[in-house]
Design an enzyme around this catalytic site. Structure first.
Site, mmCIF file in Angstrom:
data_model
loop_
_atom_site.group_PDB
_atom_site.id
_atom_site.type_symbol
_atom_site.label_atom_id
_atom_site.label_comp_id
_atom_site.label_asym_id
_atom_site.label_seq_id
_atom_site.Cartn_x
_atom_site.Cartn_y
_atom_site.Cartn_z
ATOM 1 N N PHE A 1 -11.219 -2.190 -5.210
ATOM 2 C CA PHE A 1 -10.229 -2.697 -6.168
ATOM 3 C C PHE A 1 -10.710 -4.010 -6.772
ATOM 4 O O PHE A 1 -11.048 -4.942 -6.034
ATOM 5 C CB PHE A 1 -8.874 -2.906 -5.473
ATOM 6 C CG PHE A 1 -8.189 -1.617 -5.109
ATOM 7 C CD1 PHE A 1 -8.574 -0.907 -3.968
ATOM 8 C CD2 PHE A 1 -7.192 -1.092 -5.914
ATOM 9 C CE1 PHE A 1 -7.966 0.298 -3.647
ATOM 10 C CE2 PHE A 1 -6.580 0.119 -5.589
ATOM 11 C CZ PHE A 1 -6.967 0.813 -4.460
ATOM 12 N N CYS B 1 7.348 -7.456 -15.630
ATOM 13 C CA CYS B 1 8.268 -6.474 -15.049
ATOM 14 C C CYS B 1 9.016 -7.149 -13.896
ATOM 15 O O CYS B 1 8.372 -7.764 -13.040
ATOM 16 C CB CYS B 1 7.490 -5.268 -14.541
ATOM 17 S SG CYS B 1 6.385 -4.568 -15.785
ATOM 18 N N CYS C 1 7.695 -6.151 -10.436
ATOM 19 C CA CYS C 1 6.251 -6.206 -10.147
ATOM 20 C C CYS C 1 5.982 -6.671 -8.716
ATOM 21 O O CYS C 1 6.470 -7.712 -8.281
ATOM 22 C CB CYS C 1 5.534 -7.128 -11.130
ATOM 23 S SG CYS C 1 3.730 -7.126 -10.877
ATOM 24 N N ASP C 2 5.180 -5.885 -7.997
ATOM 25 C CA ASP C 2 4.939 -6.157 -6.573
ATOM 26 C C ASP C 2 3.670 -6.980 -6.328
ATOM 27 O O ASP C 2 3.240 -7.113 -5.184
ATOM 28 C CB ASP C 2 4.881 -4.841 -5.783
ATOM 29 C CG ASP C 2 3.718 -3.946 -6.220
ATOM 30 O OD1 ASP C 2 2.930 -4.348 -7.097
ATOM 31 O OD2 ASP C 2 3.606 -2.838 -5.668
ATOM 32 N N THR C 3 3.054 -7.504 -7.387
ATOM 33 C CA THR C 3 1.737 -8.130 -7.259
ATOM 34 C C THR C 3 1.739 -9.573 -7.737
ATOM 35 O O THR C 3 2.216 -9.859 -8.840
ATOM 36 C CB THR C 3 0.702 -7.333 -8.090
ATOM 37 O OG1 THR C 3 0.757 -5.972 -7.697
ATOM 38 C CG2 THR C 3 -0.701 -7.863 -7.849
ATOM 39 N N GLU D 1 -5.922 1.057 -13.744
ATOM 40 C CA GLU D 1 -4.461 1.056 -13.690
ATOM 41 C C GLU D 1 -4.012 0.163 -14.845
ATOM 42 O O GLU D 1 -4.323 -1.036 -14.859
ATOM 43 C CB GLU D 1 -3.973 0.431 -12.373
ATOM 44 C CG GLU D 1 -4.466 1.106 -11.109
ATOM 45 C CD GLU D 1 -3.557 2.240 -10.660
ATOM 46 O OE1 GLU D 1 -2.374 2.268 -11.044
ATOM 47 O OE2 GLU D 1 -4.056 3.113 -9.924
ATOM 48 N N HIS E 1 -0.307 3.026 0.852
ATOM 49 C CA HIS E 1 -0.900 1.840 1.497
ATOM 50 C C HIS E 1 0.175 0.956 2.109
ATOM 51 O O HIS E 1 -0.053 0.316 3.139
ATOM 52 C CB HIS E 1 -1.756 1.054 0.502
ATOM 53 C CG HIS E 1 -1.067 0.692 -0.770
ATOM 54 N ND1 HIS E 1 -0.618 1.651 -1.649
ATOM 55 C CD2 HIS E 1 -0.730 -0.503 -1.307
ATOM 56 C CE1 HIS E 1 -0.048 1.041 -2.683
ATOM 57 N NE2 HIS E 1 -0.094 -0.253 -2.499
ATOM 58 N N CYS F 1 -1.024 -11.089 -16.892
ATOM 59 C CA CYS F 1 -0.463 -9.886 -17.509
ATOM 60 C C CYS F 1 0.310 -10.288 -18.756
ATOM 61 O O CYS F 1 0.844 -11.394 -18.827
ATOM 62 C CB CYS F 1 0.452 -9.165 -16.521
ATOM 63 S SG CYS F 1 1.001 -7.540 -17.112
#
Ligand SMILES: C[S@@+](CC[C@H](N)C(=O)[O-])C[C@H]1O[C@@H](n2cnc3c(N)ncnc32)[C@H](O)[C@@H]1O
Ligand SMILES: Nc1nc2[nH]cc(C(=O)O)c2c(=O)[nH]1
Ligand code: SF4
Ligand SMILES: [Mg+2]
Length: 181
Positions: free
Chosen positions: A24, A34, A37-39, A93, A175, A30
């Site tokens: 990855f 959102c 967003c989980d990141t 992605e 994951h 970005c």
């Protein structure tokens, strides 16, 4: 130079290639915000292409996942060419709001409500399901359609939606289920 948040080795946890070992490359920043967003992607270090390729080459997998943040804001033909020269299969992605180099091997588009798409080629669509109308996304030119629960929280609702709309398949963030990156 490209701003990199992290480079790590794991299994693709989501979508068509779930379970596949992959390297990855997470780009920083970005163009969307959102609320789900989980990141955490804002932090980052500027890296040369040589540094990125050297890091990628440390891992034995063939598949590279370009992600972020929004990787399309940072990539070009040169980076994809260098990854290909290193023998890699390049996947991305993307939220689909920015054009992509045509040479990317696999495009995962995760369209977001109200964000205009700027790509017309994608291999899979992966919608984070929050109970929204998904009929508009069914018109996208992809081979595979995945509905993904939001933060593993609304799985029953997502299963119900897939059963009512059989064009779609369930994508779990595996994951997270097995606590790997
Ligand atoms: C963090 S995004 C980065 C790539 C790109 N910005 C995008 O949205 O496709 C990677 C994937 O995680 C999904 N995602 C983000 N937050 C999520 C959440 N809370 N639950 C499920 N999927 C999520 C995105 O829709 C996207 O498919
Ligand atoms: N294991 C794992 N699989 C993933 N698939 C897409 C991810 C992403 O954040 O883009 C991701 C991620 O963060 N981890
Ligand atoms: S487009 Fe992707 S990275 Fe950007 S905020 Fe949304 S989920 Fe997060
Ligand atoms: Mg993730």
């Amino acid at each position: 130079m490209r701003k990199i948040n992290e480079i790590f080795y794991s299994l693709q946890g989501e979508g068509y290639h779930t379970g596949t070992p992959a390297i990855f490359v997470r780009f920083s920043g970005c163009n969307l915000k959102c609320d789900f967003c989980d990141t955490q992607h804002e932090e980052g270090t500027m890296m040369t292409d040589e540094e990125i390729i050297t890091e990628v080459k440390k891992y034995p997998a063939v598949t590279v996942v370009l992600t972020g943040g929004e990787p399309s804001l940072w990539i070009d033909d040169q980076l994809i060419d260098l990854l290909h020269q290193a023998g890699k299969y390049v996947t991305i992605e993307t939220n689909g709001t920015h054009p992509l180099p045509a040479s990317i091997d696999w495009v995962t588009c995760s369209p977001k409500q109200g964000a205009k798409l700027a790509i017309d080629r994608m291999d899979e669509v992966k919608v984070v399901y929050e109970g929204q109308d998904i009929s508009i996304f069914e018109l996208l030119p992809a081979e595979h359609f995945f509905l993904q629960p939001c933060s593993c929280n609304n799985t029953a609702l997502t299963v119900d939606c897939v059963m009512r709309h059989p064009k779609w398949r369930l994508s779990l963030q595996t994951h997270k289920l097995i606590d790997i990156r």
